[in-house]
Design an enzyme around this catalytic site. Structure first.
Site, PDB file in Angstrom:
ATOM      1  N   ASP A   1       0.638  -1.232   0.188  1.00 49.33           N
ATOM      2  CA  ASP A   1      -0.078  -0.495   0.127  1.00 49.33           C
ATOM      3  C   ASP A   1       0.837   1.098  -0.061  1.00 49.33           C
ATOM      4  OD1 ASP A   1       1.225  -0.340   2.480  1.00 49.33           O
ATOM      5  OD2 ASP A   1      -0.952  -0.284   3.979  1.00 49.33           O
TER       6      ASP A   1
ATOM      7  N   LYS B   1       5.274   3.550  16.158  1.00 50.13           N
ATOM      8  CA  LYS B   1       3.793   5.157  15.870  1.00 50.13           C
ATOM      9  C   LYS B   1       4.055   5.388  17.817  1.00 50.13           C
ATOM     10  CE  LYS B   1       0.697   2.785  13.799  1.00 50.13           C
ATOM     11  NZ  LYS B   1       0.896   1.677  12.501  1.00 50.13           N
TER      12      LYS B   1
ATOM     13  N   ASP C   1       2.113   6.800   1.881  1.00 50.31           N
ATOM     14  CA  ASP C   1       1.208   5.022   2.279  1.00 50.31           C
ATOM     15  C   ASP C   1      -0.267   5.233   1.949  1.00 50.31           C
ATOM     16  OD1 ASP C   1      -0.081   3.262   3.215  1.00 50.31           O
ATOM     17  OD2 ASP C   1       1.023   4.351   5.954  1.00 50.31           O
TER      18      ASP C   1
HETATM   19  P1  GTP Z   1      -5.283  -0.906   8.818  1.00 50.10           P
HETATM   20  O1  GTP Z   1      -6.486  -2.190   8.739  1.00 50.10           O
HETATM   21  O2  GTP Z   1      -5.668   0.170   8.206  1.00 50.10           O
HETATM   22  O3  GTP Z   1      -4.068  -0.798   9.887  1.00 50.10           O
HETATM   23  O4  GTP Z   1      -4.476  -1.692   7.600  1.00 50.10           O
HETATM   24  P2  GTP Z   1      -3.947  -3.153   7.217  1.00 50.10           P
HETATM   25  O5  GTP Z   1      -4.151  -4.292   8.075  1.00 50.10           O
HETATM   26  O6  GTP Z   1      -3.751  -3.524   5.924  1.00 50.10           O
HETATM   27  O7  GTP Z   1      -2.220  -2.802   7.871  1.00 50.10           O
HETATM   28  P3  GTP Z   1      -1.288  -2.007   7.841  1.00 50.10           P
HETATM   29  O8  GTP Z   1      -1.579  -0.549   6.661  1.00 50.10           O
HETATM   30  O9  GTP Z   1      -0.349  -1.194   9.354  1.00 50.10           O
HETATM   31  O10 GTP Z   1      -0.551  -3.029   6.556  1.00 50.10           O
HETATM   32  C1  GTP Z   1       0.962  -2.675   6.131  1.00 50.10           C
HETATM   33  C2  GTP Z   1       0.784  -3.738   4.438  1.00 50.10           C
HETATM   34  O11 GTP Z   1       0.966  -5.349   5.125  1.00 50.10           O
HETATM   35  C3  GTP Z   1      -1.042  -4.057   3.819  1.00 50.10           C
HETATM   36  O12 GTP Z   1       0.122  -3.875   2.166  1.00 50.10           O
HETATM   37  C4  GTP Z   1      -1.265  -4.186   4.408  1.00 50.10           C
HETATM   38  O13 GTP Z   1      -1.978  -5.497   3.786  1.00 50.10           O
HETATM   39  C5  GTP Z   1      -0.128  -5.730   4.812  1.00 50.10           C
HETATM   40  N1  GTP Z   1      -0.568  -6.764   6.070  1.00 50.10           N
HETATM   41  C6  GTP Z   1      -0.951  -6.087   7.184  1.00 50.10           C
HETATM   42  N2  GTP Z   1      -1.105  -7.301   8.353  1.00 50.10           N
HETATM   43  C7  GTP Z   1      -1.371  -9.008   7.233  1.00 50.10           C
HETATM   44  C8  GTP Z   1      -1.251  -9.805   6.904  1.00 50.10           C
HETATM   45  O14 GTP Z   1      -1.883 -10.434   8.432  1.00 50.10           O
HETATM   46  N3  GTP Z   1      -1.551 -10.925   6.035  1.00 50.10           N
HETATM   47  C9  GTP Z   1       0.011 -10.459   5.412  1.00 50.10           C
HETATM   48  N4  GTP Z   1       0.022 -11.492   3.716  1.00 50.10           N
HETATM   49  N5  GTP Z   1      -0.688  -8.571   4.998  1.00 50.10           N
HETATM   50  C10 GTP Z   1      -0.728  -7.957   5.909  1.00 50.10           C
END
Ligand code: GTP
Length: 335
Positions: free
Chosen positions: A104, A154, A212
């Site tokens: 992302d 954070k 981001d």
């Molecule tokens: P929020 O719910 O808005 O915090 O978003 P998010 O769940 O995508 O979490 P975050 O933005 O912290 O994640 C950073 C990156 O890691 C993103 O590209 C997510 O898709 C990915 N990501 C987060 N958690 C997982 C997981 O459990 N498995 C996988 N495969 N990717 C994850």
């Protein structure tokens, strides 16, 4: 060389857009955002695993037919394993130095410079870093030369060790996998990096752009960056003759607009603005703004309508919604 894109999160901060689509497929300049990330990987990265839990089939199907020019395998994670657990699960398939990218993030990181830095330091792991004004929503590092000595996720603004934040791009040696327990959710940022900080974790600060796209403000910043870097344009058959168009905008052929459009506006296919005002916003496919409607700093979902005289500011309107005539949808700004 191989790369893992972690793209399995719920994307709660982009709801309601992510109630019915995975964050990786949220359109950014009318393309699934994960394609912008794949575009920037060099051809030398010839095998990419996309690790997905939430709405796996949607990502698999979307990438199945896309012309990607390399092997891209969307791998299902039966339950969310976190940003590190997702990589550990692919451990048997990874060989030699490999890259891990968050799914992302929009950036101008040079992969070849990043890799040269990693190799020169003989690092166990290298994290790309970007300087930001307010580091508190991100993972922030403390450095000693090029070594990362602290990793604080954070922090409160006054407790941040620097303004250099984790850009969500990593290069790893296979030994990093030994630091991640198997079959349980593990966070790269909160659990693995603090451990690696004593073992050879380096930071590679880069300049250029970085954003981001996982929050509304980050999404809109990513949109503006991509518009400013070659993404803007008005289709020759777009009907915009009665609109005042200002600054960078992307308006495809089958859109019709009158009123004031721009700066920083992306319209999806079949969008319509009828004597409305829209700035710093994305309208997804089929969205419409009716007479006198105003949209600022927002995303309007697919086939949604902002009714006559309605105002939408700093908000995400989900798919298929209608903001009634004269209504105001304005998100309070955080202090
Ligand atoms: P929020 O719910 O808005 O915090 O978003 P998010 O769940 O995508 O979490 P975050 O933005 O912290 O994640 C950073 C990156 O890691 C993103 O590209 C997510 O898709 C990915 N990501 C987060 N958690 C997982 C997981 O459990 N498995 C996988 N495969 N990717 C994850």
């Amino acid at each position: 060389m191989q790369a893992v894109i972690v793209a399995g999160g719920l994307g709660t901060r982009l709801r309601p857009l992510t109630f019915n689509r995975p964050k990786a497929l949220v359109p950014l300049l009318n393309r699934p955002q994960i394609l912008h990330i794949l575009d920037r990987l060099p051809k030398s990265v010839d095998e990419v695993f996309v690790a997905v839990n939430y709405l796996y089939e949607r990502v698999r199907d979307a990438l199945h037919d896309a012309p990607l020019g390399r092997t891209v395998e969307v791998v299902e994670e039966p339950n969310p394993l976190g940003t590190a657990g997702a990589v550990k699960r692919l451990g048997d398939r990874l060989e030699g130095t490999f890259a891990v990218y968050n799914g992302d993030v929009i950036d101008s990181l040079s992969f070849s410079d990043f890799l040269a830095f990693h190799r020169k330091r003989r690092a166990l792991a290298t994290v790309a870093l970007h300087e930001v004004e307010d580091p508190s929503p991100f993972g922030v590092v403390g450095m000693d030369g090029t070594r990362i000595t602290r990793f604080v996720e954070k922090p409160a603004a006054q407790e941040a060790p620097s303004h250099l934040v984790n850009a969500g791009r990593y290069l790893f040696e296979p030994e990093v996998l030994d630091e991640i327990p198997a079959d349980v959710p593990v966070s790269m940022e909160r659990e693995v990096f603090p451990k690696l900080a004593t073992k050879g974790l380096h930071g590679y600060p880069f300049t250029g752009y970085w954003s981001d796209a996982g929050t509304l403000s980050g999404y809109l910043a990513s949109m503006s960056i991509l518009l400013a870097n070659g993404g803007a344009g008005v289709g020759p058959r777009a009907k915009v003759g009665r609109a005042k168009v200002d600054g960078a905008v992307l308006i495809p052929d089958d859109c019709v607009a009158s009123g004031r459009i721009g700066p920083n506006v992306v319209m999806g296919p079949r969008c319509r603005v009828d004597d409305g005002t829209v700035s710093n916003s994305t309208m997804l496919e089929g969205a419409a703004i009716e007479a006198g409607g105003v949209v600022r700093g927002s995303v309007i979902g697919e086939d949604s309508t902002v009714g006559p005289g309605a105002v939408v500011e700093d908000s995400i309107v989900g798919d298929g919604a209608r903001v009634g005539s004269g209504r105001r949808v304005i998100r309070e700004r955080m202090a």
